[in-house]
Design a protein around this motif. Structure first.
Motif, mmCIF file in Angstrom:
data_model
loop_
_atom_site.group_PDB
_atom_site.id
_atom_site.type_symbol
_atom_site.label_atom_id
_atom_site.label_comp_id
_atom_site.label_asym_id
_atom_site.label_seq_id
_atom_site.Cartn_x
_atom_site.Cartn_y
_atom_site.Cartn_z
ATOM 1 N N UNK A 145 54.027 -6.481 36.231
ATOM 2 C CA UNK A 145 54.934 -5.402 36.650
ATOM 3 C C UNK A 145 54.152 -4.242 37.254
ATOM 4 N N UNK A 167 65.938 6.146 36.831
ATOM 5 C CA UNK A 167 66.838 5.189 37.449
ATOM 6 C C UNK A 167 68.271 5.378 36.975
ATOM 7 N N UNK A 182 58.119 7.903 43.859
ATOM 8 C CA UNK A 182 59.040 7.618 44.968
ATOM 9 C C UNK A 182 59.288 6.124 45.092
ATOM 10 N N UNK A 183 58.244 5.334 44.838
ATOM 11 C CA UNK A 183 58.442 3.883 44.875
ATOM 12 C C UNK A 183 59.462 3.469 43.813
ATOM 13 N N UNK A 184 59.299 4.015 42.606
ATOM 14 C CA UNK A 184 60.205 3.661 41.512
ATOM 15 C C UNK A 184 61.625 4.132 41.819
ATOM 16 N N UNK A 185 61.743 5.311 42.438
ATOM 17 C CA UNK A 185 63.069 5.817 42.812
ATOM 18 C C UNK A 185 63.719 4.915 43.856
ATOM 19 N N UNK A 186 62.896 4.338 44.703
ATOM 20 C CA UNK A 186 63.377 3.610 45.863
ATOM 21 C C UNK A 186 63.639 2.146 45.549
ATOM 22 N N UNK A 187 62.937 1.621 44.546
ATOM 23 C CA UNK A 187 63.047 0.202 44.248
ATOM 24 C C UNK A 187 64.370 -0.080 43.527
ATOM 25 N N UNK A 188 64.690 -1.357 43.365
ATOM 26 C CA UNK A 188 65.941 -1.698 42.689
ATOM 27 C C UNK A 188 65.875 -1.266 41.229
ATOM 28 N N UNK A 189 67.041 -1.008 40.658
ATOM 29 C CA UNK A 189 67.099 -0.605 39.260
ATOM 30 C C UNK A 189 66.507 -1.703 38.368
ATOM 31 N N UNK A 219 62.670 -1.558 38.374
ATOM 32 C CA UNK A 219 62.151 -0.386 37.662
ATOM 33 C C UNK A 219 62.302 -0.569 36.151
ATOM 34 N N UNK A 220 63.462 -1.071 35.742
ATOM 35 C CA UNK A 220 63.679 -1.244 34.301
ATOM 36 C C UNK A 220 62.781 -2.356 33.750
ATOM 37 N N UNK A 221 62.449 -3.337 34.591
ATOM 38 C CA UNK A 221 61.520 -4.391 34.146
ATOM 39 C C UNK A 221 60.171 -3.779 33.795
ATOM 40 N N UNK A 222 59.739 -2.807 34.586
ATOM 41 C CA UNK A 222 58.471 -2.136 34.293
ATOM 42 C C UNK A 222 58.591 -1.324 33.003
ATOM 43 N N UNK A 223 59.680 -0.554 32.885
ATOM 44 C CA UNK A 223 59.880 0.250 31.673
ATOM 45 C C UNK A 223 59.902 -0.647 30.432
ATOM 46 N N UNK A 224 60.587 -1.783 30.549
ATOM 47 C CA UNK A 224 60.703 -2.691 29.405
ATOM 48 C C UNK A 224 59.363 -3.348 29.076
#
Lengths: 201, 201
Positions: free
Chosen positions: A15, A53, B32-39, B42-47
């Motif tokens: 990730x 997000x 900005x990448x995280x804001x721009x990428x799909x939800x 982004x949540x996969x990274x957070x998880x």
């Protein structure tokens, strides 16, 4: 090699490696940092990603990133709401704001018109910009799309839609970038600098 | 400037900026990448961050990173469990494993003895290592602590504790790093290379 990392570590490295500018080596280094840091700090990062997000949405006026209905700039009454600066992306807005020279409000297009990529005017927030200008409060629209073929094309398209409305349409100046050398400037930059030459006294 | 970002974006930039090697500019770019990428992405990274902190614990035998009671290496029956390689950190283990030359198991100390930083032998997993060696299955202990004052000191301390036990104690070879030049090697490296010179025929 495959048994080197546990599943959750592998997933974290994978990730992290998707982030721009983070190669496999950096992803490993960041993963080890996250493994090594306190649980509180790591979860603060995870939560910050999740929060962004879940809480960020487009400003209802200008499509900048906002947490409530309006972005901080549109919500600021000290701003000059009669001048709208049109940018492609929120990060362009940030770059302009950092100069400290802007007191205007913005309109974020969400990109530029690019027929090759299948992005037409309807995919951007152009309609909403025209509406804002039509509402009658706007005196100037400053085009701050990128100085590229697509950016210029988008600005020209918008300018053509605004023609006839009682609004001044400007664009950011073109010319030599400060700190550069004429020797290494390319033809396009020099042409802009020559044709747009400014009186200094 | 302060109103440039919403609270949640500010917090994300701040959290990203704490990662090693990520300066304020990179933190902004990643945000900005995280804001721009799909939800989802982004949540996969957070998880992944959350999962790693919640699921990873030390291997009960060697203190490597593990998801179950044992790390993948200790759980592998094809490994030579009679040779233990002693490292300071899990990332040293990863570096060694990547050579593809190791079939041994490990013991992760969790650092090195460093009286100046208040780290004594009791703060590391040395006791558990001695126990493992005492259990009688171990034939060789390979010291792979860093070739530094503290790393060497830690290895010597452990070697002194193992003295008298029927186990061979070795350490990784010292000498010129492959690909380097003798011209720029320092005294310490050259001394190791000279004193440890190897027969080639």
């Amino acid at each position: 090699m495959d048994s080197l990392y546990t599943d959750s570590i592998k997933r974290l490295i994978e990730q992290l490696g998707r982030l721009p500018g983070i190669g496999p080596k950096s992803a490993e280094r960041l993963a080890f940092y996250i493994l090594h840091t306190s649980k509180d700090e790591a979860l603060a990062l995870a939560d910050a990603i999740r929060a962004v997000k879940e809480q960020i949405r487009p400003c209802k006026d200008c499509f900048n990133l906002a947490e409530g209905p309006l972005c901080p700039i549109c919500a600021d009454p000290r701003r000059d709401h009669n001048t709208i600066c049109v940018v492609e992306q929120p990060k362009d807005l940030v770059a302009l704001e950092k100069t400290g020279l802007c007191n205007w409000v913005y309109h974020v297009l969400g990109g530029h018109i690019c027929p090759l990529d299948g992005i037409g005017p309807a995919d951007l927030t152009i309609d909403r910009l025209i509406e804002r200008v039509r509402s009658g409060q706007v005196r100037e629209v400053v085009m701050a799309t990128n100085p590229t073929l697509d950016g210029d094309g988008t600005a020209l398209h918008i300018a053509s839609l605004l023609r006839g409305l009682p609004v001044r349409i400007t664009r950011l100046a073109r010319g030599l970038p400060a700190g550069s050398t004429i020797e290494y400037a390319n033809d396009k930059v020099l042409a802009d600098a020559i044709l747009g030459r400014q009186t200094i006294q």
